[in-house]
Design an enzyme around this catalytic site. Structure first.
Site, short mmCIF file in Angstrom:
data_model
loop_
_atom_site.label_atom_id
_atom_site.label_comp_id
_atom_site.label_asym_id
_atom_site.label_seq_id
_atom_site.Cartn_x
_atom_site.Cartn_y
_atom_site.Cartn_z
N THR A 1 0.85 -1.21 0.11
CA THR A 1 -0.01 -0.08 0.18
C THR A 1 0.86 1.30 0.14
O THR A 1 1.87 1.22 0.67
CB THR A 1 -1.00 0.16 1.13
OG1 THR A 1 -1.80 -1.31 1.26
CG2 THR A 1 -1.87 1.11 1.28
N ASP B 1 6.25 -4.49 -1.43
CA ASP B 1 5.59 -3.17 -0.72
C ASP B 1 6.73 -2.15 -0.50
O ASP B 1 7.92 -2.18 -0.66
CB ASP B 1 5.00 -3.78 0.77
CG ASP B 1 4.07 -2.51 1.27
OD1 ASP B 1 3.88 -1.52 0.67
OD2 ASP B 1 3.76 -3.00 2.60
N ASP C 1 8.49 3.40 5.09
CA ASP C 1 9.06 4.62 5.44
C ASP C 1 10.50 4.99 5.66
O ASP C 1 11.03 6.02 5.56
CB ASP C 1 8.18 5.03 6.44
CG ASP C 1 6.46 5.04 6.11
OD1 ASP C 1 6.46 5.68 4.99
OD2 ASP C 1 5.84 4.41 6.64
N LYS D 1 6.98 1.17 8.65
CA LYS D 1 5.91 1.13 7.85
C LYS D 1 4.72 1.77 8.50
O LYS D 1 4.78 1.94 9.59
CB LYS D 1 5.52 -0.32 7.28
CG LYS D 1 6.77 -0.60 6.46
CD LYS D 1 6.46 -1.96 5.69
CE LYS D 1 4.82 -2.12 5.04
NZ LYS D 1 4.68 -1.05 3.97
N GLY D 2 3.76 2.34 7.54
CA GLY D 2 2.56 2.55 8.08
C GLY D 2 2.14 4.11 7.99
O GLY D 2 0.91 4.36 8.58
N GLY D 3 2.77 4.57 7.06
CA GLY D 3 2.70 5.96 6.87
C GLY D 3 1.19 6.11 6.20
O GLY D 3 0.53 7.04 6.46
N GLU E 1 -0.51 -5.30 6.09
CA GLU E 1 0.74 -5.17 5.55
C GLU E 1 1.82 -6.32 6.30
O GLU E 1 2.44 -7.22 5.60
CB GLU E 1 1.59 -3.86 5.59
CG GLU E 1 1.02 -2.95 4.66
CD GLU E 1 1.50 -1.53 4.72
OE1 GLU E 1 1.05 -0.68 3.83
OE2 GLU E 1 2.14 -1.18 5.86
C1 5RP Z 1 1.43 2.22 4.35
C2 5RP Z 1 3.03 1.92 4.20
C3 5RP Z 1 3.63 2.45 2.88
O1 5RP Z 1 4.49 1.57 2.32
C4 5RP Z 1 4.81 3.57 3.47
O2 5RP Z 1 3.99 4.58 3.93
C5 5RP Z 1 5.49 4.13 2.16
O3 5RP Z 1 4.62 4.74 1.36
P1 5RP Z 1 5.37 5.51 -0.06
O4 5RP Z 1 5.30 4.42 -0.96
O5 5RP Z 1 3.90 6.23 -0.55
O6 5RP Z 1 6.45 6.52 0.23
O7 5RP Z 1 3.77 1.68 4.99
O8 5RP Z 1 0.95 1.78 5.33
#
Ligand code: 5RP
Length: 222
Positions: free
Chosen positions: A28, A81, A84, A94-96, A103
């Site tokens: 995600t 995946d 962050d 992760k988890g942004g 995940e």
């Molecule tokens: C979502 C996540 C994303 O993988 C993480 O935040 C990276 O996001 P992006 O690819 O938009 O930089 O952990 O919960």
């Protein structure tokens, strides 16, 4: 090159790991979205895709890609995946995007966990990016107080509900010099569903988009 281009380069490089007949876990976020778009164009004859969020499921379906339930697939060969933060030991924050619990489940069900990111996510140590903690709403205040006792400063993510119907506390100030210990300490607080430290289930392979090309790193066993 801008950050989004570097994310896209890493995402496209992940296609090398996707083979016909596989079931593929899909993450995600914006980097994962580039991966989904690349999958849509590549049309590899995989068995199907296990999404880590409702948003990812919708994006896969919009491109005509077959979505499978994790409950119907058993363990899967690969999960791709974003992240962050990534440290030299393949541990992650992760988890942004707030999808950390699903995940981590899909990553844990996967034989191989491939992380795609732009090189700004590469860190010597984890802990600058706020740590997302998914919490059952009933326990929000209680959990916040326990996180303060652990040295953190939690903030409720505004106007956000996870795919599991919960809230996210974003925590700064925690000492993450031992990410594995902190991951389990936070998860032992009643009311916490999971947190965004991926130390127990680390990445196996990291693809980092950089202006010089995609940097590939594998941990010893891969
Ligand atoms: C979502 C996540 C994303 O993988 C993480 O935040 C990276 O996001 P992006 O690819 O938009 O930089 O952990 O919960």
């Amino acid at each position: 090159m801008d950050t989004d281009t570097l994310k896209r380069l890493a995402a496209e490089a992940a296609l090398d790991y996707i083979k016909p007949g596989m079931v593929v876990g899909v993450g995600t976020g914006s980097t994962s979205n580039h991966f989904i778009d690349a999958l849509g164009k590549a049309k590899i004859a995989v068995d199907g895709y296990v999404p880590s969020s409702l948003g990812t499921a919708a994006r896969l379906q919009a491109l005509g890609l077959r979505v499978l339930e994790l409950n119907d697939t058993g363990d899967i060969p690969i999960y791709v995946d974003g992240a962050d933060e990534i440290d030299p030991h393949f541990r992650l924050i992760k988890g942004g995007g707030g999808a950390l619990t699903r995940e981590k489940i899909v990553a844990s069900a996967a034989h191989r966990f491939l992380v795609i990111a732009d090189q700004s996510k590469d860190r010597q140590q984890l802990g600058k990016f706020p740590l997302a903690v998914e919490v059952i709403p009933f326990a929000q205040s209680f959990v916040a107080r326990q996180l303060v006792k652990l040295g953190g400063n939690p903030t409720l993510r505004q106007h956000f509900t996870t795919d599991n119907g919960n809230v996210i506390l974003d925590v700064i100030g925690l000492d993450l010099t031992d990410p594995l210990a902190m991951e389990s300490k936070i998860n032992s607080i009643p009311g916490v569903l999971d947190n965004g430290i991926f130390a127990l289930r680390r990445a196996d392979i990291v693809l980092l988009g950089s202006p010089d090309g995609v940097l590939r790193r594998s941990n010893a066993s891969q």
